[in-house]
Design an enzyme around this catalytic site. Structure first.
Site, PDB file in Angstrom:
ATOM      1  N   ASN A 862       0.784  -1.233   0.000  1.00  0.00           N
ATOM      2  CA  ASN A 862       0.000   0.000   0.000  1.00  0.00           C
ATOM      3  C   ASN A 862       0.815   1.283   0.000  1.00  0.00           C
ATOM      4  O   ASN A 862       0.325   2.317  -0.460  1.00  0.00           O
ATOM      5  CB  ASN A 862      -0.937   0.013   1.219  1.00  0.00           C
ATOM      6  N   TYR A 863       2.038   1.255   0.536  1.00  0.00           N
ATOM      7  CA  TYR A 863       2.733   2.523   0.758  1.00  0.00           C
ATOM      8  C   TYR A 863       4.107   2.649   0.112  1.00  0.00           C
ATOM      9  O   TYR A 863       4.552   3.751  -0.166  1.00  0.00           O
ATOM     10  CB  TYR A 863       2.861   2.770   2.269  1.00  0.00           C
ATOM     11  N   ILE A 864       4.806   1.550  -0.114  1.00  0.00           N
ATOM     12  CA  ILE A 864       6.116   1.624  -0.766  1.00  0.00           C
ATOM     13  C   ILE A 864       5.919   1.556  -2.274  1.00  0.00           C
ATOM     14  O   ILE A 864       5.293   0.626  -2.783  1.00  0.00           O
ATOM     15  CB  ILE A 864       7.039   0.479  -0.293  1.00  0.00           C
TER      16      ILE A 864
END
Length: 907
Positions: A862-864
């Site tokens: 989701n974030y990297i």
């Protein structure tokens, strides 16, 4: 900031903070303390507060201390075999801060300094201090990079003298080089192109992807015809074959050419498609009535029900083994209220003589017969033969095939959730107030279809019609309906690997890259406003600090009557925050998906003072901490720095930027594949810790570690056996290599060896039996006579011989050399292979144990930015399959293809 009139009504009813903060009041918040000021910012604990003598501000009492879960030693385990549930497996992909369920408030992970990153280091510096220093260095790097980017942009805005351009054109550089340099100086030049495609504004001079070297002439011609100028949408390519009425009947894979949407010029975001064909939705099967002898029992009397009421009773009866739900009083109450409504609407319940039975009390209902019926069906399904399961799967696949794909602008795209959810009982997450209510069966008359104007509208089930059919090419959903529990709208969308979803992911990560330019100014501004006289400005600055430094979600206001009371930063209440001098803040609240968020963090002293101000008397439990701030106001303020900037972007930016810096620190050295993968996971783990992506230790963790430990011990036992074979060939080796070389590993005690030998024998028996069954199956398929059980008994004698051999070896501590023409050299080569396998498993064990409290998947998925993982894969020759499982590779197909074999891209 908005006036007090803009504050939500709920906030106006509570105690509101003063409009201004005087200097005297600010100074009054400084409490003298002999306690050492802890480093900030850092999440130092994700578990219960340890009781000590430190003062707790605002009257909060101390919590009981609780020892943390001890680290699992992968050399020892006596845990029971456990398996993760579907919900646990799903939680890995979910975007959540923690996996701690609210009802299990006492089971919390240990401190970060007790687990966190497993390092093979003799350094005496505590992990907390290491992470603080690393975070500071990363923040400084971010500030430096932001200034460099803004400086370069500032220079680029200055007009270039014509003379300078002239001189550049007269240079010995080729023309393409001149154009490239001009494009670097003036990044906003809309005419500049890369690989024939209009170049978008970029945060870096590094190209988004490496030029495609392996493209075929056919692919190049296709790309050329699809490229557009002035931002206009490329015309849709006509299908090579006459299109079938069924969009699932796609062309052969050989005829399909990959649509490289990431190479295309940016088009109008408002128009999503030109043509759209699909087959609608797949409805769940109709209800199958219970047998006549299976009845709901009320107060000892079996009752007859209308088929609709019987179905609802079956929902509850089928899940009696889910005690978490059926024993929940709220679940029972909501179910019973809905069940009575259905009874009232369908004529009620009657006994066997046709007399009406008035069902008034839930406690008198007996669902046991219904449960036994459905449980029996479930067990029968599990007991099906392999052929039966395969036949049923084939039938299911055939039924789903028409709905799995659609035609989007002539391209075959996979549909995500094409199934209409079946009726049942709503469970919700956490302590949802509507848990247990009946989810009604969705009828075609509730469903709106979105499809191309010239496409054939899918047929509704016989005797039904769609609620509406529309041709909205600005929407990306294919079908939509409203569910009855919360009144929420459900949408059928394209799958995670589709062009639409990929474009959304790319846009998200590019927005986070854009934040690089502004992060230094944002941090400078909120650090200044932490001391602002205006209460609204100070609350806003404190909220942005917490969101940036500790990855708190912004938080939206909830309807307490209809939704679980989950909160985020802006909606924190008095009781959710406990303060401990001199600068420790303890958060304890229900976060996203009703998962308990519990964390103990150290903050800057000014932030601690501000929170004391925001909690100042007469505020009490139930009052908002940030009572002069809403999520919309916060995001409006952030958008003044950068269009589209919201609190959520900080999470993506911090995770990706941190990952980039950590990967850049890895030196290119000679390492095994297992070591490279562990390095990547170590970086991912640090990102998860710094961004506060934590979870509880899974129930099956110790069991899994125990299995790994047994595998490692098993290999060590094989090492001992091979060394004994060497002595069998050449006894003089004992004197030459030393007696210690041939000793049994100290991890292998006698009790474990006996258990392992039994395991080896049983494993051999299982293999023989499976081989026998497989051979018989082949004979049966070939129409030949199968082998009798006598043959199996004969084969199993090999296992008996193995048992005798291993028992003799263990007693005499001597092993006869095995294999054809065994030599010392061959055995030494085999020993080397076993040692490599042991090292690989030990790295896996260390990696898995380090990951037990860190949600790696949350960060990675989701974030990297996935392009960072692709860069690592390219740079260190690690197959992408080792880092991304199949579903994630499909989701991030665009990242893998856009980077290609390049390893120079930077976030």
């Amino acid at each position: 900031m908005s006036s007090d009139d803009d504050m939500p009504l709920a906030r106006a009813n509570g105690h509101l903070s003063a409009d201004k903060i005087s200097k005297a009041e600010d100074r009054a918040m400084d409490i003298d303390s002999d306690v050492e000021l802890k480093p900030a910012p850092l999440s130092i604990r994700h578990g219960p507060v340890v009781g000590d003598d430190s003062p707790l501000a605002n009257g909060h009492g101390k919590r009981k201390s609780r020892s943390s879960t001890s680290n699992v030693n992968y050399h020892e385990s006596d845990g029971d075999d456990g398996r993760s549930t579907k919900r646990q497996r799903k939680a890995v992909v979910d975007d959540s801060d923690s996996d701690v369920p609210i009802k299990n408030k006492t089971r919390l992970p240990p401190a970060a300094d007790e687990t966190a990153v497993a390092e093979d280091s003799d350094d005496d510096v505590p992990l907390n201090r290491k992470l603080v220093n690393k975070r500071k260095s990363i923040d400084k790097a971010a500030e430096k990079e932001a200034k460099a980017i803004r400086s370069a942009e500032s220079k680029a805005k200055k007009p270039t003298p014509k003379k300078a351009v002239k001189e550049e054109s007269d240079d010995d550089q080729p023309l393409s080089g001149v154009k490239s340099r001009k494009r670097t100086v003036n990044g906003t030049n809309g005419k500049a192109k890369s690989n024939g495609v209009k170049k978008e504004d970029s945060d870096s001079d590094t190209p988004m992807r490496k030029k495609v070297k392996t493209a075929t002439p056919k692919a190049k011609a296709k790309a050329k015809t699809e490229q557009t100028t002035s931002g206009k949408k490329a015309p849709v390519k006509k299908a090579k074959k006459e299109q079938s009425e069924d969009p699932a009947d796609a062309e052969d894979d050989e005829d399909d050419e990959e649509f490289r949407w990431w190479d295309q010029a940016k088009s109008d975001d408002s128009i999503k498609w030109q043509t759209l064909e699909h087959n609608g939705v797949l409805f769940p099967p109709e209800y199958e009535p219970l047998p006549k002898n299976v009845k709901l029992v009320y107060d000892g009397t079996p009752v007859n029900l209308h088929i609709e009421a019987e179905e609802v009773a079956g929902f509850f009866g089928a899940m009696l083994n889910s005690t978490h739900n059926v024993e929940n009083p709220v679940f029972q109450k909501n179910f019973f209220n809905d069940f009575k409504d259905v009874l009232k609407r369908t004529g009620g319940a009657k006994d066997q003589q046709g007399n009406k039975v008035d069902i008034k009390e839930f406690s008198k209902l007996d669902f046991q017969r219904i449960f036994e019926y459905y449980h029996g069906k479930s067990e029968a399904r599990k007991a099906r033969s392999k052929d039966e399961k395969a036949a049923e799967k084939a039938e299911k696949d055939k039924m789903e095939a028409p709905f799995m794909y659609c035609k989007w602008d002539g391209r075959k795209e996979k549909v995500g959730n094409f199934r209409v959810e079946p009726p049942g009982l709503f469970r919700g997450r956490g302590e949802h107030p509507k848990t247990g209510k009946v989810k009604l069966r969705v009828a075609p008359e509730q469903i709106t279809i979105n499809i191309g104007k010239d496409a054939q509208v899918p047929r509704p089930p016989e005797g039904h019609k769609w609620k509406a059919v529309q041709n909205d090419n600005k929407a990306t959903w294919l079908a939509m309906w409203q569910e009855n529990i919360n009144g929420a709208y459900k949408y059928v969308m394209l799958g995670a690997q589709s062009t639409v979803k990929g474009q959304a992911d790319l846009k998200k990560f590019e927005k986070a890259r854009e934040l690089k330019k502004h992060i230094a100014k944002i941090r400078k501004d909120y650090e200044r406003d932490l001391k602002a006289e205006s209460m609204a400005d100070r609350q806003r600055a404190t909220a942005v600090y917490l969101i940036d430094r500790f990855a708190l979600r912004a938080g939206n206001e909830k309807d307490a009557e209809n939704e679980a009371e989950t909160v985020g930063c802006c909606s924190l209440k008095f009781e959710h925050v406990t303060l401990r001098e001199p600068n420790t803040v303890i958060f304890d609240f229900l976060g996203k998906d009703s998962i308990r968020y519990y964390d103990e963090v150290t903050v800057d002293r000014q932030v601690f003072k501000n929170l004391r101000v925001f909690k100042k008397s007469p505020k009490k439990e139930g009052d908002d901490i940030f009572d002069r701030l809403t999520t919309s106001q916060l995001n409006k303020h952030l958008s003044s720095y950068m269009p589209g900037l919201t609190a959520k972007v900080f999470r993506t930016y911090n995770a990706s930027f941190t990952m980039q810096k950590l990967l850049n620190e890895i030196k290119d050295e000679d390492r095994t594949m297992a070591e490279k993968i562990k390095l990547y996971n170590d970086c991912n783990r640090e990102v998860a810790i710094l961004c506060n992506h934590k979870r509880t230790v899974g129930a099956s963790h110790e069991t899994q570690m125990g299995k790994l430990a047994d595998r490692i011990k098993g290999l060590k036992y094989q090492v001992w056996r091979n060394k004994q074979m060497m002595l069998d060939i050449d006894p003089k080796l004992k004197k030459k290599k030393g007696a210690d070389f041939f000793e049994l590993d100290p991890d292998l005690d006698e009790a474990w060896i006996l258990e392992h030998l039994n395991f080896l024998v049983e494993e051999q028996r299982t293999k023989i039996q499976k081989k026998f069954e497989k051979d018989n199956q082949k004979l049966q398929e070939a129409g030949e006579k199968i082998m009798p059980d006598k043959e199996l008994k004969e084969r199993l004698k090999d296992a008996d011989e193995l048992a005798k051999k291993l028992k003799k070896e263990n007693k005499s501590k001597k092993v006869e050399a095995e294999g054809r023409a065994p030599t010392v050299e061959k055995i030494e080569a085999n020993l080397k292979k076993i040692d490599e396998r042991i090292r690989t498993l030990e790295l896996q064990a260390l990696d898995r144990d380090g990951n037990k409290e860190v949600a790696l998947a949350t960060s990675k998925i989701n974030y990297i930015d996935p392009r960072l993982t692709v860069i690592f894969s390219n740079k260190f020759n690690v197959p992408i399959e080792k880092l991304f499982q199949k579903s994630i590779r499909e989701k991030f197909h665009w990242a893998i293809k856009s980077i290609g074999e390049d390893d120079s891209w930077q976030f």
